[in-house]
Enzyme design. Structure first.
Site, PDB file in Angstrom:
ATOM      1  N   CYS A 203       0.715  -1.258   0.102  1.00 41.92           N
ATOM      2  CA  CYS A 203       0.049   0.041  -0.048  1.00 41.92           C
ATOM      3  C   CYS A 203       0.960   1.451  -0.020  1.00 41.92           C
ATOM      4  CB  CYS A 203      -1.066   0.010   1.161  1.00 41.92           C
ATOM      5  SG  CYS A 203      -0.105  -0.399   2.887  1.00 41.92           S
ATOM      6  N   HIS A 335      -1.800   0.338   7.428  1.00 44.92           N
ATOM      7  CA  HIS A 335      -2.404   0.597   6.214  1.00 44.92           C
ATOM      8  C   HIS A 335      -2.126   1.967   6.008  1.00 44.92           C
ATOM      9  CE1 HIS A 335      -4.681   0.086   2.546  1.00 44.92           C
ATOM     10  NE2 HIS A 335      -5.623   0.422   2.930  1.00 44.92           N
ATOM     11  N   ASP A 356      -7.919   4.157  -1.944  1.00 45.66           N
ATOM     12  CA  ASP A 356      -7.455   3.082  -1.223  1.00 45.66           C
ATOM     13  C   ASP A 356      -6.851   2.235  -2.125  1.00 45.66           C
ATOM     14  OD1 ASP A 356      -6.962   0.938   0.095  1.00 45.66           O
ATOM     15  OD2 ASP A 356      -8.590   1.413   1.779  1.00 45.66           O
TER      16      ASP A 356
END
Length: 422
Positions: A203, A335, A356
């Site tokens: 991520c 995250h 995202d």
């Protein structure tokens, strides 16, 4: 056992005196008899003897019994100490084992277990897809060839990219009349999602790709990005961060990764993004929202800061403000996401718009055909009550650095790289 009676060897211990008086009393004198015999009193008990040899044997019995008792106590103490030592060793061994297992678990979680990086995971996951019948062998070989070409060039293959979402949002908000009073949007941003090669750990790299995609569309950053004209692949980004470390950025953070990212599945965070951007002469800052600032563990100060970031130079009366501001890198434990805008509702509440990396291209494509009811925006919208992690960090871009400013920030990053919001 302790020695017995000196006359017959039978009784011992506490019963000895009673036994001697009953069975061998004729050999003993009694205290206070007054018969003129020489009496010898035991110094350790009330027994009186008429014979010095008998007294000596009797006293010897006392001493031997005492020594036996003391020896038993010593042996008991030694045994207890030995057992305690063994228990301490066992507990220490179990604790060390638990620590090793926890350390290995953390290594696996953060990609530091030497199990390979993007390439190895990509091939392994494709092989799994073939074995499950979800991918044909010819597709496997084609995608493998494309992946190897991408790794060789250092350029992302673009297979996880979705473009045009910001423009679609701008059109949607122009016609939205329900509850949005004003909205501020970032400059154009491409969305990148995780692939078979970085699922579960990529991520941070994907968010950097999103941020960079916006900077590459802004001519203000052409000078500092002339060597980075295309979106780099994840292994290339890992090498770029290593280059920043070699320049002297964030030595403490570099040591956490043993100065090596390439070929690993290591997670990166705000400090690595800061170091990489600054090494490219992109001016940015880390803001640390280290504790909740609202009820129920919420972070209204975070929302207010982001509103100010987008609205400070865009105070006009337009309902939809398409700013020239780059998106914001948003990090929390486990995250990270990319802030691409913020809504102000008619009731004055704020709502972040987030890209995202966990959202697939198929999901993001739906936003390009946004319905008038805005249901697709659920993917992006996050209200104050939705962000309740203990701590957040953001990396916000705001200009270009001179070479002297870059060197000064490199020195400063060796001490402190973030500002805490009280």
């Amino acid at each position: 056992a302790p020695p017995g009676c000196p006359f017959c060897g039978e009784a011992a211990g506490r019963e000895l005196e009673e036994h001697v008086r009953a069975r061998h009393g004729h050999l003993l004198g009694a205290p206070g008899t007054g018969n003129g015999e020489q009496l010898y009193e035991c110094p350790m008990c009330s027994l009186t003897c008429t014979n010095i040899q008998i007294l000596e044997e009797h006293v010897d019995l006392h001493l031997e019994e005492h020594n036996f008792s003391e020896g038993g106590n010593i042996r008991d103490l030694e045994l207890a100490q030995q057992l305690q030592t063994e228990e301490d060793e066992r507990q220490r061994s179990e604790e060390q084992k638990r620590e090793r297992e926890e350390f290995k678990k953390l290594q696996r979680q953060y990609g530091l277990d030497n199990s390979g990086g993007f390439k190895q995971q990509f091939l392994k996951n494709m092989e799994r897809e073939v074995n499950r019948g979800r991918m044909q062998p010819f597709e496997y070989h084609k995608r493998k060839a494309d992946m190897m070409e991408s790794l060789a060039s250092g350029i992302d293959d673009g297979k996880t990219k979705t473009s045009g979402v910001i423009e679609a949002l701008c059109k949607y908000y122009q016609n939205e009349n329900k509850d949005v009073r004003r909205v501020w949007l970032s400059a154009g941003v491409d969305h990148f999602h995780s692939s078979l090669g970085d699922r579960g750990w990529g991520c941070g790299y994907r968010n950097f790709q999103m941020l960079l995609s916006s900077l590459l569309q802004n001519s203000f950053y052409n000078d500092c990005l002339r060597d980075t004209t295309l979106i780099p692949s994840i292994p290339k980004i890992q090498s770029m961060i290593e280059d920043a470390w070699r320049e002297g950025f964030d030595p403490h953070g570099a040591s956490h990764f043993n100065n090596r990212l390439h070929g690993s599945k290591a997670w990166i965070g705000a400090c690595e993004i800061y170091s990489l951007l600054t090494s490219l002469r992109i001016k940015c800052q880390i803001i640390d929202f280290h504790k909740p600032t609202g009820p129920m563990g919420t972070h209204p100060r975070l929302f207010e800061w982001i509103l100010h970031y987008y609205s400070a130079d865009n105070e006009g009366g337009a309902k939809v403000v398409c700013t020239s501001k780059p998106p914001i890198y948003l990090q929390h434990q486990g995250h990270s996401r990319t802030v691409v805008g913020i809504e102000e509702k008619k009731n004055k509440s704020l709502c972040l718009l987030l890209f995202d990396p966990g959202c697939s291209s198929q999901q993001m494509q739906k936003l390009l055909k946004q319905n008038s009811d805005g249901t697709g925006l659920k993917l992006l919208r996050k209200f104050v009550g939705s962000l309740k992690e203990k701590q957040y960090q953001i990396v916000a871009v705001d200009g270009v650095l001179s070479l002297e400013e870059k060197a000064a920030r490199c020195r400063a990053s060796q001490v402190l790289t973030s500002e805490k919001i009280p």
